[in-house]
Design an enzyme around this catalytic site. Structure first.
Site, PDB file in Angstrom:
ATOM      1  N   LYS A   1     -21.090  12.379  -7.456  1.00 16.97           N
ATOM      2  CA  LYS A   1     -22.496  12.767  -7.274  1.00 16.97           C
ATOM      3  C   LYS A   1     -22.686  14.273  -7.226  1.00 16.97           C
ATOM      4  O   LYS A   1     -23.685  14.791  -7.705  1.00 16.97           O
ATOM      5  CB  LYS A   1     -23.061  12.127  -6.002  1.00 16.97           C
TER       6      LYS A   1
ATOM      7  N   HIS B   1     -18.387  -0.311  -2.597  1.00 15.60           N
ATOM      8  CA  HIS B   1     -19.060   0.540  -1.610  1.00 15.60           C
ATOM      9  C   HIS B   1     -18.883   0.039  -0.175  1.00 15.60           C
ATOM     10  O   HIS B   1     -19.009   0.819   0.775  1.00 15.60           O
ATOM     11  CB  HIS B   1     -20.541   0.668  -1.971  1.00 15.60           C
TER      12      HIS B   1
ATOM     13  N   ARG C   1     -16.385   2.032   1.539  1.00 16.17           N
ATOM     14  CA  ARG C   1     -16.895   3.355   1.927  1.00 16.17           C
ATOM     15  C   ARG C   1     -17.613   3.267   3.274  1.00 16.17           C
ATOM     16  O   ARG C   1     -17.414   4.096   4.162  1.00 16.17           O
ATOM     17  CB  ARG C   1     -17.826   3.862   0.823  1.00 16.17           C
TER      18      ARG C   1
ATOM     19  N   HIS D   1     -20.150  14.530   0.942  1.00 11.75           N
ATOM     20  CA  HIS D   1     -21.584  14.773   1.058  1.00 11.75           C
ATOM     21  C   HIS D   1     -21.856  16.261   1.240  1.00 11.75           C
ATOM     22  O   HIS D   1     -21.142  16.940   1.973  1.00 11.75           O
ATOM     23  CB  HIS D   1     -22.164  14.010   2.251  1.00 11.75           C
TER      24      HIS D   1
ATOM     25  N   ARG E   1     -15.950   6.736  -3.793  1.00  8.81           N
ATOM     26  CA  ARG E   1     -16.926   6.063  -4.648  1.00  8.81           C
ATOM     27  C   ARG E   1     -16.201   5.478  -5.855  1.00  8.81           C
ATOM     28  O   ARG E   1     -15.162   5.983  -6.286  1.00  8.81           O
ATOM     29  CB  ARG E   1     -17.984   7.040  -5.144  1.00  8.81           C
TER      30      ARG E   1
ATOM     31  N   TYR F   1     -24.707   5.759   6.357  1.00  3.68           N
ATOM     32  CA  TYR F   1     -23.400   5.154   6.609  1.00  3.68           C
ATOM     33  C   TYR F   1     -23.160   4.983   8.101  1.00  3.68           C
ATOM     34  O   TYR F   1     -22.497   4.052   8.532  1.00  3.68           O
ATOM     35  CB  TYR F   1     -22.283   6.029   6.021  1.00  3.68           C
TER      36      TYR F   1
END
Length: 192
Positions: free
Chosen positions: A66, A135, A138, A161, A41, A170
């Site tokens: 995150k 992004h 990613r 995640h 990110r 994704y």
């Protein structure tokens, strides 16, 4: 729908950026290597600190913006080389501990990467559909891993995640990509 960069497009961006030997060019090339290799990110790159690179063990510590969790990743040769060149020849002398800093005073961490990525895509002649920010690297990394039959759980862990549900958006693009390939096979019919 988010854009997906193909491997040849990513290679074109990296080659184009590697030709820029200015301090900003060396920094941007190192950042693009991180984006392309790990699918990080923007915030994970902007908050990366010099001490997050362990040259002895050839690892890089990534704090996921995150979740605030850390992941230890292998420092690949292209990424390590790009960072080393930036540190030796591009990074200004500053007390800032962030790895990537502005090239003009005051030397502090970068605010954002979106405009740099857009500019580097344009310079390489790469024109993805839709968004053109960091992004998309990613999404490209996640798609590439799925195409290589890497389990969804592992892909999620690499992307930082906490839940497999976070990885699903994704992978949806990769699944649609695979479905489109299957529909193009001779002898397959689509029922309406």
């Amino acid at each position: 729908m988010p854009s997906i960069l193909e491997r040849d497009q990513i290679a074109a961006v990296l080659v184009s950026a590697s030709r820029d030997k200015t301090p900003a060019g060396l920094r941007d090339h190192a950042i693009l290597q991180l984006l392309a290799t790990y699918g990080l990110r923007s915030g994970e790159i902007r908050n990366m600190r010099i001490e997050d690179i362990d040259w002895r063990t050839e690892t890089i510590r990534v704090r996921h913006s995150k979740t605030q969790a850390y992941t230890l990743l292998p420092l690949t040769e292209p990424v390590g080389e790009a960072i080393l060149v930036y540190l030796r020849s591009g990074r200004p002398a500053t007390d800032a501990r962030e790895l990537f800093v502005r090239t003009r005073a005051p030397y502090r961490k970068l605010d954002k990467l979106y405009s740099m990525v857009r500019r580097r895509l344009r310079d390489a002649g790469v024109k993805p559909r839709g968004k053109r920010g960091p992004h998309i690297f990613r999404h490209a990394r996640a798609t590439e891993l799925l195409r290589a039959a890497v389990p969804q759980k592992i892909i999620g862990e690499l992307l930082g995640h906490r839940s497999i549900a976070s990885t699903a958006p994704y992978l949806k693009l990769a699944t649609e990509d695979l479905r489109a390939i299957a529909l193009d096979l001779p002898g397959t019919e689509v029922s309406a």
